[in-house]
Design an enzyme around this catalytic site. Structure first.
Site, PDB file in Angstrom:
ATOM      1  N   VAL A 175      34.115   5.611 -35.372  1.00 55.50           N
ATOM      2  CA  VAL A 175      33.961   4.679 -34.252  1.00 55.50           C
ATOM      3  C   VAL A 175      35.247   4.698 -33.437  1.00 55.50           C
ATOM      4  O   VAL A 175      36.330   4.876 -33.986  1.00 55.50           O
ATOM      5  CB  VAL A 175      33.624   3.263 -34.799  1.00 55.50           C
ATOM      6  CG1 VAL A 175      34.816   2.576 -35.388  1.00 55.50           C
ATOM      7  CG2 VAL A 175      32.989   2.415 -33.738  1.00 55.50           C
ATOM      8  N   SER A 176      35.091   4.640 -32.131  1.00 60.62           N
ATOM      9  CA  SER A 176      36.306   4.454 -31.328  1.00 60.62           C
ATOM     10  C   SER A 176      36.353   2.979 -30.989  1.00 60.62           C
ATOM     11  O   SER A 176      35.317   2.331 -30.860  1.00 60.62           O
ATOM     12  CB  SER A 176      36.247   5.296 -30.054  1.00 60.62           C
ATOM     13  OG  SER A 176      35.219   4.845 -29.231  1.00 60.62           O
ATOM     14  N   THR A 177      37.529   2.433 -30.874  1.00 69.09           N
ATOM     15  CA  THR A 177      37.702   0.985 -30.784  1.00 69.09           C
ATOM     16  C   THR A 177      36.860   0.368 -29.671  1.00 69.09           C
ATOM     17  O   THR A 177      36.268  -0.696 -29.843  1.00 69.09           O
ATOM     18  CB  THR A 177      39.191   0.658 -30.561  1.00 69.09           C
ATOM     19  OG1 THR A 177      39.933   1.539 -31.369  1.00 69.09           O
ATOM     20  CG2 THR A 177      39.526  -0.748 -30.925  1.00 69.09           C
ATOM     21  N   ASP A 178      36.808   1.072 -28.520  1.00 70.11           N
ATOM     22  CA  ASP A 178      36.064   0.533 -27.381  1.00 70.11           C
ATOM     23  C   ASP A 178      34.584   0.369 -27.715  1.00 70.11           C
ATOM     24  O   ASP A 178      33.974  -0.665 -27.433  1.00 70.11           O
ATOM     25  CB  ASP A 178      36.174   1.482 -26.181  1.00 70.11           C
ATOM     26  CG  ASP A 178      37.588   1.502 -25.662  1.00 70.11           C
ATOM     27  OD1 ASP A 178      38.340   0.592 -26.063  1.00 70.11           O
ATOM     28  OD2 ASP A 178      37.926   2.411 -24.891  1.00 70.11           O
ATOM     29  N   GLU A 179      34.046   1.435 -28.335  1.00 69.74           N
ATOM     30  CA  GLU A 179      32.618   1.410 -28.674  1.00 69.74           C
ATOM     31  C   GLU A 179      32.296   0.260 -29.620  1.00 69.74           C
ATOM     32  O   GLU A 179      31.306  -0.437 -29.476  1.00 69.74           O
ATOM     33  CB  GLU A 179      32.222   2.718 -29.350  1.00 69.74           C
ATOM     34  CG  GLU A 179      32.057   3.853 -28.364  1.00 69.74           C
ATOM     35  CD  GLU A 179      31.829   5.167 -29.086  1.00 69.74           C
ATOM     36  OE1 GLU A 179      31.278   6.054 -28.448  1.00 69.74           O
ATOM     37  OE2 GLU A 179      32.208   5.284 -30.253  1.00 69.74           O
TER      38      GLU A 179
END
Lengths: 531, 64
Positions: free
Chosen positions: A9-13
């Site tokens: 997961v990327s933080t924004d997502e």
């Protein structure tokens, strides 16, 4: 079948969609349970998928390639959890296949072992990349729009900090702003090198590198503007920012002019020696490189100093004679009367400004007016019976003393000679007597004067000095053109504009010597022909 | 810094200079004056430090 599961997961997502690592993990575990796979390890990452430089993924790869785990399958929820870069994805799938590990996704593309699968697989791999690039472009457009509205979008530049008290991020000057202002003011005078300014500011507590100071002196953010760099078809523009500027636009423009002029600096500041004021400014007439200076002792133990070229070794001039010739040249510079008048006005302006006498007088006069009004108020209070006699006398004495002291201070400022008056009565202004001033000045000052008058390096042929780049202001301020003719008469060689530190592009060979060598090499052949 | 108009008033008493030329001359003169001021201040400081040195020497001699 042994499998490893991978979640990313990327933080924004995570923030936007709630597509958390735990949610992905539970889905993968359910999928494996349904299919009857045995999970041997779980790896996770919270990094971008633009490449495979992620700690969790690298760890998994090390385990597989090091054969510490032997899975048959690597399972992800979707292709975009694996990667958003089509080319990198294909390479990585191949790499994993070499270790007999297949990649499988829960959603989207499902393999049926048909040749047409490749096409669908390709599409499913490319789609995340397209999505990623689209998102990148949208973000960039948003940021550029914010810049166009005058907002600073990256880390606060030196001299500023972000103030978020009003809800939006606004740049406000911080404690370093005063140093930035000083750097601009000093560099605008044109009399200081960037490195000198940097060292001075470093001592005062402003830490910055050489390159950083160069960038600071070019950045329009300090005038309250924002530079938007060119992107695609959009050209570079400078727009008004919503923040307050530290330096005026006029000073900024002057600094850019000074930057353009590229003043030459002595090549080694540590080797300043009184005998060689021209060192660092003289170049060799033969090879075009910097001339240095050194002393040598004669048979009668006297020491003589010479300027000489260390590279070609052909040129050597007595330093005292060269310095004398330079003084003679300076003597020929006659400045126009109106320019001299302006020079005296500038001199007065700079001395008064630096001394700050007027400011002090104004401050004391304000304090005096305040003290006098306070005394009047005390008198009024006494006559309207608001205070008793003792209090009145105490206050009156106190204010009287204060007024007396202030009047004395103001009187002193007027009677004591100002720096400018002292200087004008005792000293010689530079432009009026440039040769005399030069002769008496310290070596550092001499070098500063040379650097200001001559933007290019000097060439000495034993009798005259010449330079390739003449200061264009000199032609405006000198009353006699002879001085300039002496310098410009001979056209400079091509190498004068080139850096003295870089090797010359054209080798300066001696043609005669070269031909002689050629003949010498041919000698046996010619002799054999003669026989 | 003196304004371009102030400089022009002085320069154009006898000569005739354009705004651009006046700006260039002004910049050059400020540069020279800056050097002069730096030299003046340095000399003053050196004189002061020489005075202090001589006072130190005298006090050393007297053993104070």
């Amino acid at each position: 079948m042994n499998v490893v599961i991978y979640t990313r997961v990327s933080t924004d997502e995570q923030k936007e969609k709630g597509f958390s690592l735990s949610e992905q993990e539970s889905r993968l575990r359910k999928y494996c349970r349904d299919k009857g796979y045995k999970i041997i390890r779980h790896f996770e990452d919270d990094h971008s998928a633009k490449d495979f430089n992620r700690p969790g993924f690298n760890k998994m790869l090390t385990c597989i390639e090091g054969k510490t785990i032997k899975p048959d399958l690597l399972i992800c929820v979707r292709v975009d959890r694996f990667s958003r870069n089509a080319f990198e994805t294909m390479k990585m799938v191949q790499r994993l296949n070499r270790h007999k590990v297949e990649v499988e996704y829960v959603e989207g593309f499902i393999k049926n072992d048909m040749p047409e699968d490749l096409l669908i697989e390709m599409i499913s791999i490319v789609l995340p990349q397209i999505e990623n690039e689209r998102r990148g472009i949208n973000t960039k457009r948003g940021l550029r729009e914010a810049q166009r509205n005058g907002r600073w979008i990256t880390k606060a530049p030196k001299g500023y900090k972000f103030d978020r008290s009003s809800g939006t991020s606004l740049l406000v000057p911080n404690n370093d702003a005063i140093f930035i202002k000083e750097a601009y003011a000093k560099y605008a005078t044109g009399a200081y090198a960037k490195e000198e300014i940097r060292k001075e500011l470093n001592k005062a507590g402003f830490k910055c590198s050489k390159q950083h100071l160069c960038n600071i002196l070019k950045n329009p953010v300090y005038t309250g503007k924002i530079r938007i760099k060119a992107w695609k078809n959009e050209p570079e523009v400078i727009v008004d920012g919503i923040h307050e500027g530290i330096v005026s636009e006029e000073i900024f423009e002057i600094v850019q002019e000074v930057n353009k002029r590229r003043r030459i600096q002595p090549y080694n500041k540590k080797t300043i020696q009184d005998e060689f004021p021209l060192r660092g400014y003289l170049i060799c007439n033969n090879c075009g490189r910097n001339m240095t200076g050194s002393g040598s002792r004669s048979r009668n133990r006297n020491k003589y100093y010479y300027y000489h070229c260390n590279y070609c070794g052909n040129l050597r001039f007595r330093a005292d004679r060269s310095n004398k010739k330079f003084l003679e040249y300076l003597r020929t510079l006659n400045v126009k009367s109106e320019v001299l008048e302006l020079y005296m006005a500038v001199l007065r302006d700079v001395f008064t400004l630096k001394e700050g006498r007027n400011n002090k007088v104004r401050l004391f006069e304000d304090q005096l007016a305040e003290a006098k009004s306070m005394m009047e108020q005390v008198e009024d209070k006494f006559f309207s019976n608001q205070i008793d006699l003792d209090t009145y006398h105490n206050a009156k004495d106190r204010y009287k003393k204060n007024i007396y002291e202030l009047e004395e201070k103001i009187q002193n400022l007027y009677t004591v000679r100002s720096d400018y008056d002292k200087y004008i009565s005792d000293g010689l202004p530079l432009l009026q007597n440039i040769d005399e001033y030069f002769e008496k000045a310290s070596t550092t000052t001499k070098q500063r004067i040379i650097g200001s008058i001559f933007p290019g390096k000097l060439i000495f042929n034993g009798n005259n000095y010449r330079t390739a780049r003449m200061n264009e202001v000199l032609s405006l301020i000198l009353s006699n053109d002879k001085a300039l003719q002496g310098v410009e008469a001979k056209k400079a060689d091509n190498f004068v504009d080139q850096s003295s530190k870089a090797p010359l592009k054209i080798q300066l060979s001696n043609q005669f010597y070269h031909d002689l060598r050629l003949l010498y090499d041919l000698k046996p052949y010619i002799e054999s022909m003669a026989i | 810094m003196l304004s371009v108009n102030d400089c022009k008033k002085i320069l154009n008493k006898t000569g005739s200079y354009t705004d651009d030329e006046v700006k260039k001359i002004r910049q050059f003169l400020y540069e020279l004056v800056e050097i002069e001021y730096y030299n003046f201040k340095n000399n003053n400081n050196n004189e002061r430090s020489n005075l202090h040195k001589s006072i130190d020497r005298r006090t050393e001699r007297k053993g104070i």
